[in-house]
Design a protein around this motif. Structure first.
Motif, PDB file in Angstrom:
ATOM      1  N   ARG A 227       3.234   8.645   1.787  1.00 15.28           N
ATOM      2  CA  ARG A 227       3.537   7.505   2.651  1.00 15.28           C
ATOM      3  C   ARG A 227       3.432   7.923   4.111  1.00 15.28           C
ATOM      4  N   ASN A 228       3.287   6.921   4.980  1.00 15.09           N
ATOM      5  CA  ASN A 228       3.150   7.199   6.410  1.00 15.09           C
ATOM      6  C   ASN A 228       4.381   7.917   6.970  1.00 15.09           C
ATOM      7  N   ASP A 229       5.587   7.529   6.509  1.00 12.69           N
ATOM      8  CA  ASP A 229       6.792   8.136   7.068  1.00 12.69           C
ATOM      9  C   ASP A 229       6.903   9.613   6.680  1.00 12.69           C
ATOM     10  N   PHE A 230       6.485   9.942   5.452  1.00  8.52           N
ATOM     11  CA  PHE A 230       6.499  11.356   5.044  1.00  8.52           C
ATOM     12  C   PHE A 230       5.478  12.141   5.858  1.00  8.52           C
ATOM     13  N   GLU A 246      -4.725   2.198   4.275  1.00 10.16           N
ATOM     14  CA  GLU A 246      -3.950   1.016   4.660  1.00 10.16           C
ATOM     15  C   GLU A 246      -2.451   1.220   4.488  1.00 10.16           C
ATOM     16  N   TYR A 247      -2.052   1.809   3.351  1.00 14.43           N
ATOM     17  CA  TYR A 247      -0.623   1.958   3.076  1.00 14.43           C
ATOM     18  C   TYR A 247      -0.180   3.411   2.901  1.00 14.43           C
ATOM     19  N   SER A 248      -1.091   4.333   3.047  1.00 13.30           N
ATOM     20  CA  SER A 248      -0.735   5.735   2.810  1.00 13.30           C
ATOM     21  C   SER A 248      -1.667   6.647   3.612  1.00 13.30           C
ATOM     22  N   VAL A 249      -1.453   7.936   3.481  1.00  8.96           N
ATOM     23  CA  VAL A 249      -2.265   8.925   4.189  1.00  8.96           C
ATOM     24  C   VAL A 249      -2.708   9.991   3.176  1.00  8.96           C
TER      25      VAL A 249
END
Length: 286
Positions: A227-230, A246-249
């Motif tokens: 996830r982006n926050d991680f 879009e929703y992840s890295v």
């Protein structure tokens, strides 16, 4: 470690492309994969090694000889298979033997005909009647029949079906077993390199981006989807490239065991050579 090939600061400038200060080595006894997208400079570098083109600057040593001063000696000891390289079209396959024994002082007719049989190449078929795959096999038969110490292969397996390609890869592994023979294999089929390469040299837009041993890649590199926050919580020291979706890295990590010690629940997938190539071309490099 002794090198079969040493390319030092090789530069060649064209109107719309520059091979820019390229340096790399092929250690003796190894298979080195040369990868990169179309137009990356792989064929330009190989053409310079074979003295087909004249670089603007730089030095190339093959089998501890200068590629220009000792060109004739080098070509006696090097086998070459290039994409689209064909033998004389009106000759029969068996006639190649007559031609090559006049060119190579160490030509082995017995070995050549063994390869014709192994590759299922009809002796009495003309070269111009061969399919692309059969032409590739004929070129391999020639390259392997004059006791070459070093093979230079440029997209040489691209015309082969998977079964024959696997046979050729096995031949290449056998070729380097004595640790005196070496292979430089430029290819778009990165899965072949996953199987047999000892080192990977990655070129992009005329520059060397990445030179790593296969062991280093297997032991240390991995692909993390998070996830982006991680991702934002990661230190830049934890990864070398990333691709935002879009929703992840997607993250290319180069110390995967260290990350797994800190985050035991992480799922880090194996990084293939193709993964690394895509990260370096499409991703953000740290």
């Amino acid at each position: 470690m002794e090198n079969t090939l040493t390319v030092s600061h090789l530069t060649k400038t064209y109107k719309d492309f520059t091979l820019d200060d390229v340096s790399f080595q092929v250690p003796r006894g190894s298979i080195c994969g040369l990868i990169g997208e179309n137009g990356a400079g792989k064929t330009t570098a190989i053409s310079a090694m074979l003295n087909i083109i004249t670089p603007d600057s730089g030095d190339i040593r093959i089998l501890d000889m200068d590629y220009r001063e000792d060109e004739k000696k080098i070509k006696q000891r090097v086998g070459v298979v290039l994409d689209e390289l064909n033998q004389i079209p009106h000759l029969y396959c068996k006639d190649i033997d007559t031609i090559m024994k006049k060119i190579y002082s160490s030509w082995d007719s017995r070995l050549f005909f063994q390869y014709l049989e192994k590759f299922k190449l009809p002796q009495k078929k003309k070269v111009k009647e061969l399919s692309k795959g059969m032409n590739v096999k004929l070129n391999f038969a020639v390259a392997l029949s004059h006791n070459a110490e070093f093979l230079i292969l440029d997209e040489a397996t691209s015309g082969l079906d998977p079964v024959m390609r696997d046979d050729i890869l096995q031949l290449l592994q056998e070729f380097v077993l004595d640790e005196n023979h070496s292979v430089l294999l430029s290819t778009h089929i990165t899965s072949d390199l996953d199987k047999i390469a000892d080192y990977i040299i990655f070129m992009h837009e005329g520059n060397i981006q990445f030179i790593k041993s296969k062991e280093d890649i297997e032991n240390n590199y991995g692909v993390l989807q998070c996830r982006n926050d991680f991702f934002e919580a990661l230190s830049p020291d934890d990864y070398c490239a990333y691709i935002k979706e879009e929703y992840s890295v997607k993250v290319l990590v180069h110390h995967k065991q260290e990350l797994l010690r800190h985050f035991q629940d992480l799922v880090i997938e194996r990084a293939s050579i193709e993964d690394i190539m895509l990260f370096y071309i499409k991703g953000v490099i740290i």
